[in-house]
Every structure is written in C-alpha cells, then in structure tokens.
Design a protein around this motif. Structure first.
Motif, PDB file in Angstrom:
ATOM      1  N   ASP A 155      42.644  45.748 -37.982  1.00  0.00           N
ATOM      2  CA  ASP A 155      41.269  46.229 -37.981  1.00  0.00           C
ATOM      3  C   ASP A 155      40.410  45.413 -38.943  1.00  0.00           C
ATOM      4  OD1 ASP A 155      41.682  48.717 -36.286  1.00  0.00           O
ATOM      5  OD2 ASP A 155      43.138  49.059 -37.890  1.00  0.00           O
ATOM      6  N   LEU A 156      41.046  44.857 -39.927  1.00  0.00           N
ATOM      7  CA  LEU A 156      40.364  43.977 -40.881  1.00  0.00           C
ATOM      8  C   LEU A 156      41.287  42.802 -41.175  1.00  0.00           C
ATOM      9  CD1 LEU A 156      39.958  47.193 -42.033  1.00  0.00           C
ATOM     10  CD2 LEU A 156      38.177  45.980 -43.317  1.00  0.00           C
ATOM     11  N   LEU A 157      40.689  41.635 -41.317  1.00  0.00           N
ATOM     12  CA  LEU A 157      41.461  40.413 -41.539  1.00  0.00           C
ATOM     13  C   LEU A 157      40.862  39.684 -42.745  1.00  0.00           C
ATOM     14  CD1 LEU A 157      43.623  38.368 -40.445  1.00  0.00           C
ATOM     15  CD2 LEU A 157      41.739  37.261 -39.242  1.00  0.00           C
ATOM     16  N   ILE A 158      41.719  39.348 -43.698  1.00  0.00           N
ATOM     17  CA  ILE A 158      41.293  38.584 -44.878  1.00  0.00           C
ATOM     18  C   ILE A 158      41.852  37.178 -44.757  1.00  0.00           C
ATOM     19  CG2 ILE A 158      41.514  38.384 -47.388  1.00  0.00           C
ATOM     20  CD1 ILE A 158      41.719  41.433 -47.470  1.00  0.00           C
ATOM     21  N   ALA A 159      41.026  36.177 -45.019  1.00  0.00           N
ATOM     22  CA  ALA A 159      41.458  34.787 -44.886  1.00  0.00           C
ATOM     23  C   ALA A 159      40.796  33.938 -45.960  1.00  0.00           C
ATOM     24  CB  ALA A 159      41.112  34.242 -43.492  1.00  0.00           C
ATOM     25  N   ASP A 160      41.430  32.772 -46.234  1.00  0.00           N
ATOM     26  CA  ASP A 160      40.823  31.779 -47.117  1.00  0.00           C
ATOM     27  C   ASP A 160      39.615  31.164 -46.440  1.00  0.00           C
ATOM     28  OD1 ASP A 160      42.862  31.795 -49.160  1.00  0.00           O
ATOM     29  OD2 ASP A 160      44.161  30.736 -47.750  1.00  0.00           O
ATOM     30  N   GLY A 161      38.767  30.552 -47.267  1.00  0.00           N
ATOM     31  CA  GLY A 161      37.782  29.660 -46.698  1.00  0.00           C
ATOM     32  C   GLY A 161      38.498  28.460 -46.112  1.00  0.00           C
ATOM     33  N   PRO A 162      38.072  27.941 -44.974  1.00  0.00           N
ATOM     34  CA  PRO A 162      38.818  26.863 -44.316  1.00  0.00           C
ATOM     35  C   PRO A 162      38.872  25.570 -45.109  1.00  0.00           C
ATOM     36  CG  PRO A 162      36.723  27.272 -43.208  1.00  0.00           C
ATOM     37  CD  PRO A 162      36.917  28.388 -44.179  1.00  0.00           C
ATOM     38  N   ALA A 199      37.982  34.034 -34.343  1.00  0.00           N
ATOM     39  CA  ALA A 199      38.273  35.401 -34.754  1.00  0.00           C
ATOM     40  C   ALA A 199      39.146  36.118 -33.735  1.00  0.00           C
ATOM     41  CB  ALA A 199      36.974  36.171 -34.958  1.00  0.00           C
ATOM     42  N   PRO A 200      40.050  36.969 -34.206  1.00  0.00           N
ATOM     43  CA  PRO A 200      40.828  37.800 -33.275  1.00  0.00           C
ATOM     44  C   PRO A 200      39.881  38.689 -32.457  1.00  0.00           C
ATOM     45  CG  PRO A 200      41.736  37.872 -35.495  1.00  0.00           C
ATOM     46  CD  PRO A 200      40.432  37.194 -35.599  1.00  0.00           C
ATOM     47  N   GLU A 201      40.361  39.073 -31.309  1.00  0.00           N
ATOM     48  CA  GLU A 201      39.524  39.868 -30.404  1.00  0.00           C
ATOM     49  C   GLU A 201      39.019  41.131 -31.100  1.00  0.00           C
ATOM     50  OE1 GLU A 201      39.788  42.034 -25.999  1.00  0.00           O
ATOM     51  OE2 GLU A 201      41.499  40.904 -26.802  1.00  0.00           O
ATOM     52  N   GLY A 202      37.722  41.334 -31.015  1.00  0.00           N
ATOM     53  CA  GLY A 202      37.105  42.526 -31.566  1.00  0.00           C
ATOM     54  C   GLY A 202      36.637  42.386 -32.995  1.00  0.00           C
ATOM     55  N   LEU A 203      37.154  41.399 -33.736  1.00  0.00           N
ATOM     56  CA  LEU A 203      36.777  41.263 -35.148  1.00  0.00           C
ATOM     57  C   LEU A 203      35.628  40.259 -35.263  1.00  0.00           C
ATOM     58  CD1 LEU A 203      40.265  41.238 -36.912  1.00  0.00           C
ATOM     59  CD2 LEU A 203      38.901  43.160 -36.106  1.00  0.00           C
ATOM     60  N   SER A 204      34.504  40.650 -34.745  1.00  0.00           N
ATOM     61  CA  SER A 204      33.389  39.711 -34.648  1.00  0.00           C
ATOM     62  C   SER A 204      32.479  39.713 -35.865  1.00  0.00           C
ATOM     63  CB  SER A 204      32.552  40.047 -33.405  1.00  0.00           C
ATOM     64  OG  SER A 204      32.058  41.386 -33.487  1.00  0.00           O
ATOM     65  N   HIS A 205      32.644  40.694 -36.738  1.00  0.00           N
ATOM     66  CA  HIS A 205      31.785  40.740 -37.919  1.00  0.00           C
ATOM     67  C   HIS A 205      32.435  39.927 -39.050  1.00  0.00           C
ATOM     68  CE1 HIS A 205      28.810  42.320 -40.751  1.00  0.00           C
ATOM     69  NE2 HIS A 205      29.808  42.369 -41.620  1.00  0.00           N
ATOM     70  N   VAL A 206      31.653  39.039 -39.657  1.00  0.00           N
ATOM     71  CA  VAL A 206      32.142  38.179 -40.739  1.00  0.00           C
ATOM     72  C   VAL A 206      31.408  38.520 -42.021  1.00  0.00           C
ATOM     73  CG1 VAL A 206      32.464  35.824 -41.562  1.00  0.00           C
ATOM     74  CG2 VAL A 206      32.610  36.317 -39.106  1.00  0.00           C
ATOM     75  N   ALA A 207      32.172  38.777 -43.072  1.00  0.00           N
ATOM     76  CA  ALA A 207      31.601  38.964 -44.415  1.00  0.00           C
ATOM     77  C   ALA A 207      32.246  37.939 -45.344  1.00  0.00           C
ATOM     78  CB  ALA A 207      31.855  40.372 -44.923  1.00  0.00           C
ATOM     79  N   ALA A 267      35.981  33.297 -49.603  1.00  0.00           N
ATOM     80  CA  ALA A 267      37.011  33.964 -48.817  1.00  0.00           C
ATOM     81  C   ALA A 267      36.312  34.744 -47.716  1.00  0.00           C
ATOM     82  CB  ALA A 267      37.813  34.897 -49.710  1.00  0.00           C
ATOM     83  N   LEU A 268      37.054  35.069 -46.666  1.00  0.00           N
ATOM     84  CA  LEU A 268      36.452  35.707 -45.496  1.00  0.00           C
ATOM     85  C   LEU A 268      37.060  37.083 -45.255  1.00  0.00           C
ATOM     86  CD1 LEU A 268      36.608  32.686 -43.015  1.00  0.00           C
ATOM     87  CD2 LEU A 268      34.776  33.266 -44.610  1.00  0.00           C
ATOM     88  N   LEU A 269      36.222  37.968 -44.729  1.00  0.00           N
ATOM     89  CA  LEU A 269      36.679  39.264 -44.240  1.00  0.00           C
ATOM     90  C   LEU A 269      36.132  39.433 -42.835  1.00  0.00           C
ATOM     91  CD1 LEU A 269      38.026  42.050 -44.614  1.00  0.00           C
ATOM     92  CD2 LEU A 269      35.834  42.865 -45.508  1.00  0.00           C
TER      93      LEU A 269
END
Length: 881
Positions: A736-743, A614-622, A749-751
């Motif tokens: 501040d928020l990052l959206i990504a595919d599941g690996p 995760a990028p720095e600071g974006l430690s919460h995963v939904a 999908a991830l937030l």
C-alpha cells in the motif's frame, strides 16, 4: 668475548673446585649461591645464581695485562651512569672496595673479578633478523654511542680491527694472498668506488667513541612477541675513537649480510639510530659507501681465508656468502640508497644552483594544467585515453603557447581499475608546451653525454634529461652555465613540447612515474626540474592521501590514484561520476536551484518517469529528505487512514527511530500472533527483497483487519534484483506504501502510495518539497538506467557474480551460503571467515555490518572485470585461512 647465556656443564676434575669458588664468593664478596662452571672459555668462568641475581665470575692469570680489564670496567660504569645507555654488565666490588682480587687458586696466582650477569641469548641460528630486530640494532648502537659522548680514557686511542679509515690498505693486504684475479678485481673495484665516495666527506665526519663491531657476537637479546631483539651489550673490546658513522656502518654490514645484501633492509636500523643520535647530512651520505667498504673487507677476509685453507668446506661456504652479499650491495645505485636513507631519516639535501633552461620565456606566462585525481578537467573517464594528458596540455597551451604539467602530481590517468595493483601515478617529470625554436642554454656547468632524442647533461651533482630539443653539439662537449644548448624542436610559429627530468645518478635513466609507496625515496633521487622553467611547477602533497576523493562507475580513487571497488551500497545506483548526471545538475543549478512552491519543470518530468515505474495503483509520489523521514511520513499516513496506532516490523526490517506503538519482531510467527491478538494494527513493515520470509499468514491476518503493508525498497529498487523493477514483485506482494531511494543515490527519498491514502494526511502536514536540482538529477539517473540498459547489465553481471561465489562456496566451507539476486547478494560466513569484510579492505568495500555476513550492493554498472576481481580476491583470502 660476549657473555651470552653460557652452556652449563658438570665440573671437571681438573677444574678449580666448587669449594674454592664458594670460599672466594663468601670471603671476598659476601655472596653464596649455586655455582656452575662455563664451558668453552680459555680461562675459568663460573655462573653464580643466588636466587635473586646471577653473576659471572671471571678468573685469569695474575700476570695478564690489567689495562684492558680496567678499561672495560670504566666503560661499563660510564654506560651505566648514562640515562641513554643500553644494558651492560656491572662490575661488583669486593668487600674491601676493590674491583679485582689476586688469589692463589689451583696452584698459581689468579686474577678474580665478578660481574652482574645479563640474561639473554644470541640470535637464533638459521633465522633472519626481522625488521623489528634490525631497528633494535640501530637503537642499541645509537644508545651506546650517545652514552659515550663524554667518556675519556686512553683505551679509546687503541686501533680497532674494523677501523674503516684504513679500509683500503686492509683490503690490499688481504687480497695479496688471493690468486683469483677476477674476484680480486671485483672486490678492488667495489672498494675503490666506495672510497672515492667517502673521500670528500672525510674531513667533516665526526670522530667519537663508538663500538666498531656491534653484531650478534657482542650483544645479547630476548624473545619479544616471537621476535628476538637485542637488549644489551656484553663485549667492549671494539669500542674506540673513530668516525662515528663508521662504527654504525660496521653494524650495518653485519645486518646487510643477514638480509642477503639488500641495502633497503637496513633502513629500519638507520631510522632508529638517527632518531636517538642524529647523523649529519655528510655522515648520512658517507654511510652507504662505508657499509660497502666494510662488506668488501669481509669479502676479502673470506677469500684470503679460503686461499690459505682451500679444502676447508666452511671457509668455502663463507666465501660464497660474502661474494653474494657484495654483489647485492654493488648492484644497487648508491644514489638510490642515499635517497632511501634521506627518506628514512627525514633529511633533505639541497640541489646545486640551477639556472633557467629557457631564459627567453617569461615564467609568469606559463599556465599550469591540472591532471591530478581531483582535476575538473577530467570527467566521464576521459583520463583512460592514453593521449589525454598531452591533449589537455596542448589545449591549455593554445592561448599563450606556454603551458606546463606539474612535478609530484598524482595523475588520475595512471590509476588502475585493479584495486590490487599499486599505480605508478606520481609524476617525476614535467612536460611543457612552448614556442618552437625557443633557445635553450645549459642551466649549470656540465658535460653533454648524449645529444640524441633524449639529451643528457651530466653535472657534478645532478644530471638533466631533456626531450624535445634540437641540439647540434657533439657528445662530450663541456658546457658552462648559460652556454647555448639548442632550440625547442618544431617549425617556426608552432608549439613544441619538452620533457624535463632530473637524476642524482648519471648512470640511471629517470622513470616518468613511481608508485605512492616509492615517493619518499624516488622524489629525492629524481628531484623536481621546476627550477629549469623558473616557475613553481610542483604539485602540493594531498592532505589526506588515503581518503577517497573521486568516484567513477564502481570505482573510488584516493588522492594518490589508488583504487577501491565500492560494493557496499553507498554508491549511486548508476555509479559514481556519471557525466549525464553532472551535466543535468550543472544546467539546472545555473537556471534555478530552489523550490518555489509550485512544481518545477524538472519535478514534473521526474513525476512522469516515476509514474511509469510505480507499482500498479501507487500513483501518488511524495518526497522526503531521507529514508527515516519517508518512514515518518508513512507512519502518519497509515495511522490517519486506518485510525489505528500499532505498527509491526517484520524480521530484518531496520527502523532507526523510537515510537511507542512500533514493534519489531524476531520471527514471522511472532508477527502473525501479534496481528491476530491486537485489534489496532495499522500497518506491517516488510523488506521487499528478503526471500527467506514467508509472509502469507501474517499478511492474511493483516488484510482481515484492514491494515496496510509498507514495503521498503531502499537499496533494492529500480531493477537491482535483475528481473523486476521492484524487489517485492517476485514475492507476490501488493504494498500500500512503497519507500525507495532517490534514483541518483542522494536526496530525495521517495514514498509511493495510493491517492486515497495520501488524502488522509492532515492539511497542516506537508511533505518535503523537492528542489529543481534534485529533480533534474533524479530524472537524469532514470534516463541513464534506461538508455544504458543497466537493468540488463544487472541481470548478466549479477548472475555471473553469484555463480562464481556459489562455486567458491562448494570449495570453501568458510562460505556457508550465497543468497540474493542481481546485484544484491548476501554471503554468509563461518566463524573462521568472520573478518572477511575487513580483510577485503581497502581495495574492496563491502557491507559487513552484520556479523559473519557480507552484503554486496554495487552500482548497476558493475563490470565483469570488477566482479571477477572481487571473487579472485575472496578466493585468495579464503586460501590463507
């Protein structure tokens, strides 16, 4: 003689006067119009054009035999009355109701008759007939023959020049003038071989009225979409009773010569004829030998003519052409041509009665080994081992010592990683593992032609090839069905192996495999030997043979083993069919496959791995079910956190949802203006990998208003761009928020966001729970990316691919630009190459959803071989523009 479009000339002083012809038309037919004499006829012909229709006036001596003319008129009228008949001229009756006149013209009595004129022309000289034209010859031949089914007239009893029932005597007579013994032997051998094949079918061939000489000289045609097509019949002198199939064989011989002796070029004509006027099985089997017989006659005619006129250059050229056509026709196995004819017509020929080769083996004890494209026995690329098929067969045989492969199975082991290569994947044989020393017997009456490692047993209609038998019999031994043949090779109490193949031609050695395109013909030429084992060892045909049914790495395979490269972004990040992913999913499925309300062990593992990425600071995963759901969740978060409503999507950001406070803008300038003018901007949406956008100004405005930045990394994260885990990293963005595919390429999908933003979500809104199976799959995919160094592969292969594409752009203006990084590349195209993505299919699947652009987003495991194959194919296509 054919009434094709004539050459018009000025009337000669010695010809019948135009005034006299005008009088005949006016007085006897009530017609008038322009009159044109026609050159090149023994008797005077005139073309009449009255502005609405055109007619042909034929004049002949009054004392010429009338029977042939009456027969021609009867044929024309009968064909015209038939709903199935082709276009033909129509006799025009006189005002007195007669068909013909006898009038004093040019100082003598002449017979006069008038016909409607068929518009058209002969085939263009020097051009070969297209497949469509060949098929049209088949159609017009069938239409003519079908229209004559109920025609009765004494003219049908005349003996046609091309009557193949007398092919042998005709050839002997023609060759009597030929001194070259070598060529005489060639033609005689071809004729004798053909007649031997025809002879058994003679009594069962239908005798009917047919045109025995339908060719370019007896039809007229028209240009249709740039192709000359026969459309009508103008010569009826070749119509008589004879073998129905022989009349068509004469037409096929003409077509064969046009296509340089290629027998398979006749298939469109045969298919078209059979669809209109079906042949019997015996007629289909006699057809090719009859074509060869007619070809032999034509060759003999040419040789005879040259022998009579040795200095005639034209006769010499005709002789050389006929020799080449006959050589081409006799170079191909008649059984193979017959098999192709059966395939073209959809007909089948039953095999003779076949006994069991191994009568002591209980058929119910056999086990089948599945080696098809969808076999669960094949995984992780094990099929690329050349011995894998035998290994699997032997493995399955360990339990019962009786196992068999299947005939007609498209083997994955025979597929290719080259999308341009047609795989020889269709099995034309059966391999079986059986107890050694098991007795084998002759399954039908036959002669043992070879008793070596490959035993060959030749029967009347079928030849058997067997490998793996010990046989002590002498060659040329005659065997009755059930006679001892040998034993399966091997030591006592061991397992031996046999390979079984059938062939309809004793002179051919059956191949083990054929391509999907050849299945129709080759499966008839080399039929299934399953009856030898007494079992159903025939693989079912795929229901959807052209659809992908399996993936592996960057490859997709259809049910026949054809390959495509999946480069459009739909493949899992680590590639298709990874065994690590399959194992993790299977293990977790048998343990627990549903969310329980508490984080499962796989979920905890996944969260720990994502925290490292995760990028720095974006430690919460939904987690979310899809990119769209992840966007919905992001919108709720930013609005709850900022107490603002407006969201602005920057250029290129794809949003497949409706929201009254969502604005997508066409330019960065527009975005900056909107952020500046609006007070309630909650967030800006940006792609993390779009290098063309300069975001400093709008993001500075956004920061001043405490808005949030949402970055979309779907299709780009986890190192796809090569040098960074996330695409935004090289742009200096701080999302501040990052959206990504599941690996693993699927759900979830991830937030990723900061904890304080996540805390803004209302208590009654819960993000989607992730199942243990989904978590296990995603965690396994991240392990593969790390352990197999796929980021490193992305940098290396992506750089190589981009360099090669840029090199193409320097040579081909059709490529306007190449952009991107790693394994996310964008190729912009000029108008002339706008359809490049479509032309790359089906072998190369790319994203061409944006006009004049193809996007390449292959899995991170892309090989150099595949990258080079793509560029080579693009180069070929651009060279054709």
């Amino acid at each position: 003689m054919s009434d094709v479009l004539p050459e018009l000339i000025e009337p000669s002083a010695n010809d019948l006067s135009i005034d006299a012809i005008e009088d005949v038309l006016r007085d006897h037919y009530g017609l008038s119009g322009q009159i044109f004499p026609i050159e090149g006829r023994q008797n005077p012909y005139f073309l009449i054009d009255n502005g609405h229709l055109r007619y042909l006036l034929k004049i002949s001596p009054a004392n010429d035999p009338i029977e042939e003319i009456e027969a021609e008129h009867a044929l024309m009228r009968h064909i015209l009355r038939s709903p199935d008949g082709p276009r033909v001229p129509e006799p025009v009756m006189t005002k007195d109701g007669g068909d013909m006149l006898v009038l004093p013209l040019g100082g003598e009595d002449r017979r006069v008759r008038l016909l409607t004129f068929l518009e058209g022309a002969s085939p263009p000289t020097g051009e070969k007939l297209s497949d469509r034209s060949v098929a049209a010859f088949g159609s017009i031949s069938a239409e003519l023959a079908k229209s004559l089914q109920d025609f009765e007239h004494p003219v049908l009893e005349r003996e046609p020049e091309g009557d193949l029932r007398k092919a042998g005597p005709q050839t002997v007579s023609l060759l009597s003038t030929v001194a070259d013994q070598e060529i005489r032997d060639v033609i005689a051998k071809a004729m004798v071989t053909a007649l031997r094949r025809i002879q058994p079918f003679g009594p069962s061939l239908r005798v009917a009225a047919a045109h025995q000489n339908l060719n370019a000289g007896t039809v007229i045609g028209e240009d249709t979409d740039g192709t000359w097509m026969p459309t009508g019949v103008t010569d009826f002198s070749g119509i008589s009773n004879g073998w129905l199939v022989a009349g068509f064989a004469n037409t096929c011989a003409y077509l064969l010569a046009d296509r340089d002796g290629d027998p398979f070029a006749l298939l469109p004509a045969i298919r078209a004829y059979h669809e209109i006027y079906p042949f019997t099985l015996a007629e289909l089997e006699a057809l090719w030998p009859l074509v060869v017989a007619r070809t032999g006659i034509l060759a003999a005619e040419a040789e005879s003519q040259q022998a009579l006129s040795p200095d005639d250059t034209q006769a010499k050229e005709e002789t050389e052409k006929r020799r080449a056509v006959l050589n081409g026709a006799t170079a191909v196995s008649p059984a193979q041509v017959f098999a192709a004819i059966l395939d073209a017509t959809g007909m089948t020929k039953s095999l003779p009665e076949i006994g069991r080769l191994l009568p002591d083996i209980d058929p119910d004890s056999f086990r089948m080994v599945d080696l098809s494209v969808t076999s669960p026995l094949l995984y992780g690329g094990n099929w690329t081992d050349a011995d894998n098929d035998w290994k699997l067969l032997a493995h399955i045989a360990r339990e019962t010592s009786r196992a068999s492969t299947r005939y007609g199975e498209y083997r994955l082991s025979k597929s290719s990683t080259d999308p341009q290569q047609e795989p020889e994947s269709f099995a034309l044989h059966i391999d079986a593992c059986l107890p050694a020393r098991t007795a084998a017997v002759a399954p039908f009456a036959a002669t043992l032609k070879s008793a070596g490692p490959r035993l060959v047993l030749v029967g009347r209609d079928l030849t058997l090839h067997v490998e793996g038998l010990e046989c002590t019999l002498a060659e040329e031994t005659e065997l009755a069905a059930g006679d001892p043949l040998g034993v399966i090779a091997g030591a006592d109490n061991s397992v031996g192996g046999v390979r079984l193949r059938f062939c309809l031609d004793a002179d051919l050695v059956p191949p083990l495999f054929c391509t999907p395109n050849d299945v129709g013909t080759w499966s008839r030429l080399y039929p299934s030997p399953a009856a030898l084992l007494g079992i159903d060892a025939n693989a079912p045909a795929p229901k959807h043979s052209d659809q992908p049914v399996r993936g592996w790495r960057e490859y997709l395979f259809d049910a026949t083993g054809r390959t495509a490269l999946d480069l459009g972004g739909q493949a899992p990040l680590i590639g298709h069919g990874h065994p690590r992913l399959a194992a993790a999913t299977y293990r977790q499925t048998i343990l627990l496959n549903r969310a329980t309300g508490q984080p499962s062990e796989p979920e905890e593992v996944l969260r720990a791995q994502l925290a490292e990425l995760a990028p720095e600071g974006l430690s919460h995963v939904a987690f979310a079910s899809s990119r769209g759901d992840a966007l919905d969740l992001a919108f709720r978060l930013v609005r709850a956190h900022t107490n603002k409503a407006r969201i602005i999507g920057l250029p290129g950001f794809r949003v497949d949802r409706r929201d009254p406070d969502l604005f997508t803008v066409p330019t960065i300038g527009t975005a900056a203006d909107m952020i500046h003018d609006l007070k309630d901007v909650a967030a800006v949406l940006a792609n993390g990998y779009d290098e063309a956008l300069h975001l400093d100004e709008p993001l500075a405005e956004l920061g001043e208003k405490a808005g949030l930045l949402i970055v979309d990394e779907t299709g780009a994260g986890y190192g796809r761009l090569g040098h960074h885990i996330w695409g935004f990293s090289h742009r200096g963005l701080a999302p501040d928020l990052l959206i990504a595919d599941g690996p693993d390429g699927g759900a979830p999908a991830l937030l990723l966001t900061r904890p304080e933003i996540a805390a803004s979500l209302a208590a009654d809104v819960r993000p989607r729970a992730i199942s243990p199976v989904e978590a296990a799959a995603a965690a396994a995919a991240l392990d593969v990316i790390r352990e197999e160094q796929l980021r490193e592969n992305t940098r290396e292969i992506g750089g190589h691919l981009k360099t090669r594409l840029e090199s193409l752009a320097e040579r081909f203006p059709a490529i306007r630009a190449v952009a991107g990084s790693g394994l996310l590349l964008v190729v912009d195209l000029a108008d002339e190459a706008a359809d490049l993505g479509e032309r790359l299919r089906p072998g190369f699947i790319v994203d061409d959803s944006i006009p004049k652009r193809i996007v390449l987003r292959p899995p991170l495991c892309l090989s150099r071989e595949s990258a080079d194959g793509l560029v080579d194919r693009i180069e070929t296509l651009l060279s054709e523009i």
